[in-house]
Design an enzyme around this catalytic site. Structure first.
Site, mmCIF file in Angstrom:
data_model
loop_
_atom_site.group_PDB
_atom_site.id
_atom_site.type_symbol
_atom_site.label_atom_id
_atom_site.label_comp_id
_atom_site.label_asym_id
_atom_site.label_seq_id
_atom_site.Cartn_x
_atom_site.Cartn_y
_atom_site.Cartn_z
ATOM 1 N N ALA A 52 0.828 -1.208 0.000
ATOM 2 C CA ALA A 52 0.000 0.000 0.000
ATOM 3 C C ALA A 52 0.867 1.264 0.000
ATOM 4 C CB ALA A 52 -0.973 -0.041 1.177
ATOM 5 N N SER A 53 0.635 2.179 0.939
ATOM 6 C CA SER A 53 1.265 3.503 0.882
ATOM 7 C C SER A 53 2.740 3.532 1.238
ATOM 8 C CB SER A 53 0.506 4.486 1.784
ATOM 9 O OG SER A 53 -0.745 4.808 1.211
ATOM 10 N N ILE A 54 3.314 2.412 1.656
ATOM 11 C CA ILE A 54 4.778 2.373 1.767
ATOM 12 C C ILE A 54 5.389 2.588 0.389
ATOM 13 C CG2 ILE A 54 6.750 0.938 2.437
ATOM 14 C CD1 ILE A 54 5.007 -0.431 4.471
#
Length: 547
Positions: A163-165
């Site tokens: 995801a947002s990593i």
């Protein structure tokens, strides 16, 4: 033993004994083959003697004091080794801990128990954790199932959505281009991507820059399209935070003159939220937004811009923090134009440099070994598979797959670059970091007017959330400096946390970077907050290292 061997030999040589029975020799003779000679008798005696000797030796060895696992007997029979010394498949959850992780046995046990609690509390099918200390991976383990239907257990090699990593990965591409002089962070984005139209806010012409996009200060929307709901929510949060701040200051200093400032602030917020004393209208969470479940395939980042490029800015650039994955879609287009490569090609080169060989963009068609399935609970509280989604519109902001091992490598590369400048004077033979120390310091410096949603003590920096070192009272809570990023996607949650060692010029002798704890956790269930869990695990390992 001599008497036993004599009795056996005599019986074998007797006419009605073993030799004439229905044993091997009797069968031999009935078959019409030449008779067996006395050499067979000697062979039998020798064989029995060896067997009894081995048994006797094994009994004596079993009665001897057990040796330390660190110094096994080189002559010991494999059958005599204890079960924990048996060879297991590498990286399986039951793999014996490597030597450098044995001193962290307490931290591992405590952290495993914590993860079991979190997993059971949220009902997650599977969860995978990895921890490294001073650049060495000391623990990685999977709990639960990567694939519930086929009963495939999680393991360290399990591949999940991070995801947002992905935003932190994209930041490396931007930083490399900036270091090479190919990217200016402070000029309008139209210099690189003229397809993105110039913007106005309340009739005033404004500029959106790469730096503002990185720190979510551009004003570009996230998944929520209702600008009124977003502004009301922001105003309500700001008012609530102001109340808490004033109350804390009054309690701390015993003063009441802040009340005037508070009243003034409330007046300024009236235009932003009409009902400032009540909660704003309910805004949909990200997982209720239709754009999160897009199935359309986008060929490149420029094409993805059509989803939002003509929408108005929600805030004046630089004035307020508004987390936006679409802002990173625009950053991917900037990477393409500044580098001259397709975004994914440029990222794959970075992954190769960082030895992140299992990190790839998520696509449905390719066969990706060890890829997990992703789950959610329906309205009846039953576990179901998530719907199919195509993340090609947001590679840069939330579209990559990875493992905990690759994320640890990434975290250590960032930590090395952050610290290597401190060690240069004491060790001139150190290799340079993938990013320069000054670049890493810039990336991990909190940016004004930002928020860190997963830890209210911190601020957002450049594609990382950062909490700074702080201690308010003596012999009380001490806030450690750390950097992290969480992720939430359809059927997945994640976190990567870096806890640097507290260093000074007197403690760096005989040490080499990276110095600190890295924790990565990935889970195949959405809406699972993992940052506080990762921080607790990091502090457990830091305690064992200090002890």
């Amino acid at each position: 033993m001599y008497r036993l061997l004599s009795a056996v030999t005599a019986r074998a040589a007797a006419p009605g004994g073993l030799a004439s029975s229905c044993g091997r020799r009797g069968v031999h003779q009935r078959a019409g083959l030449p008779p067996l000679g006395h050499g067979w008798v000697g062979g039998l005696g020798l064989g029995l003697g060896l067997a009894l000797g081995v048994k006797l030796a094994g009994g004596l060895r079993g009665a001897a004091p057990a040796q330390s696992p660190a110094a096994p007997d080189p002559e010991a029979s494999p059958l005599a080794e204890p079960p924990q010394a048996q060879s297991l498949a590498p990286w399986s959850p039951q793999t014996p801990a490597p030597p450098h992780s044995r001193c962290f046995a307490r931290a591992i046990e405590s952290s495993r128990d914590l993860l079991h609690r979190i997993k059971d509390e949220v009902g997650a099918p599977g969860i995978v954790v990895g921890v490294s200390v001073d650049g060495k991976e000391v623990w990685s383990e999977g709990l639960g199932y990567a694939d519930v239907e086929n009963r495939v257990p999680c393991k360290p090699e399990t591949v999940m959505r991070i995801a947002s990593i992905s935003k932190s990965l994209t930041m490396v591409a931007l930083a490399k281009l900036w270091e090479a002089g190919k990217l200016d962070l402070d000029i309008p984005v139209q210099h690189y991507v003229p397809e993105f139209p110039e913007k106005e806010y309340e009739g005033e012409k404004v500029s959106v820059t790469t730096r503002l996009l990185i720190s979510h200060l551009s004003g570009i929307r996230h998944y929520e399209k209702d600008i009124k709901k977003v502004k009301e929510e922001k105003a309500y949060k700001a008012l609530k935070m102001m109340k808490e701040t004033v109350a804390f200051e009054q309690e701390k200093e015993g003063k009441s003159n802040e009340k005037n400032d508070f009243t003034k602030f409330k007046t300024e917020q009236e235009n932003e939220a009409k009902c400032r004393n009540s909660k704003p209208g309910k805004k949909k969470n990200d997982f209720e937004q239709g754009e999160l479940y897009l199935r359309e395939k986008f060929e490149n980042s420029i094409e993805s811009l059509r989803l939002f490029k003509n929408d108005p800015l929600f805030f004046k650039p630089g004035s307020q923090f508004l987390y936006s994955t679409f802002g990173y879609t625009l950053l991917a287009a900037i990477v393409e134009r500044a580098s001259g490569y397709k975004y994914l090609d440029y990222m794959q080169k970075i992954f190769q440099d960082l030895d992140m060989l299992t990190t790839v963009q998520e696509e449905n068609e390719p066969v990706i070994y060890n890829r997990a399935r992703f789950y959610v609970y329906n309205k009846k509280k039953r576990l179901v598979n998530t719907p199919y989604v195509d993340n090609s519109y947001k590679w840069a902001g939330g579209g990559f797959l990875s493992t905990v091992g690759d994320l640890l490598k990434f975290g250590n590369a960032m930590l090395y670059g952050y610290q290597v400048g401190l060690f240069k004077n004491s060790n001139e033979n150190l290799l340079p970091g993938y990013l320069k120390p000054e670049t890493m310091v810039m990336m991990w410096t909190p940016v004004p007017n930002t928020e860190m949603s997963w830890d209210k003590e911190g601020k957002y920096a450049m594609a990382w959330g950062v909490v700074e070192k702080k201690q308010t009272y003596g012999s009380c809570r001490k806030q450690r400096h750390y950097a992290s990023h969480t992720g939430g996607a359809v059927g997945a949650s994640s976190v990567l946390l870096v806890l640097p060692e507290e260093l000074d010029t007197e403690t760096i002798n005989n040490k080499v970077p990276p110095r600190g704890i890295i924790v990565s956790i990935i889970c195949n269930m959405q809406s699972v907050g993992l940052n506080s869990t990762a921080l607790k695990i990091a502090l457990e390992f830091d305690k064992d290292r200090s002890d």
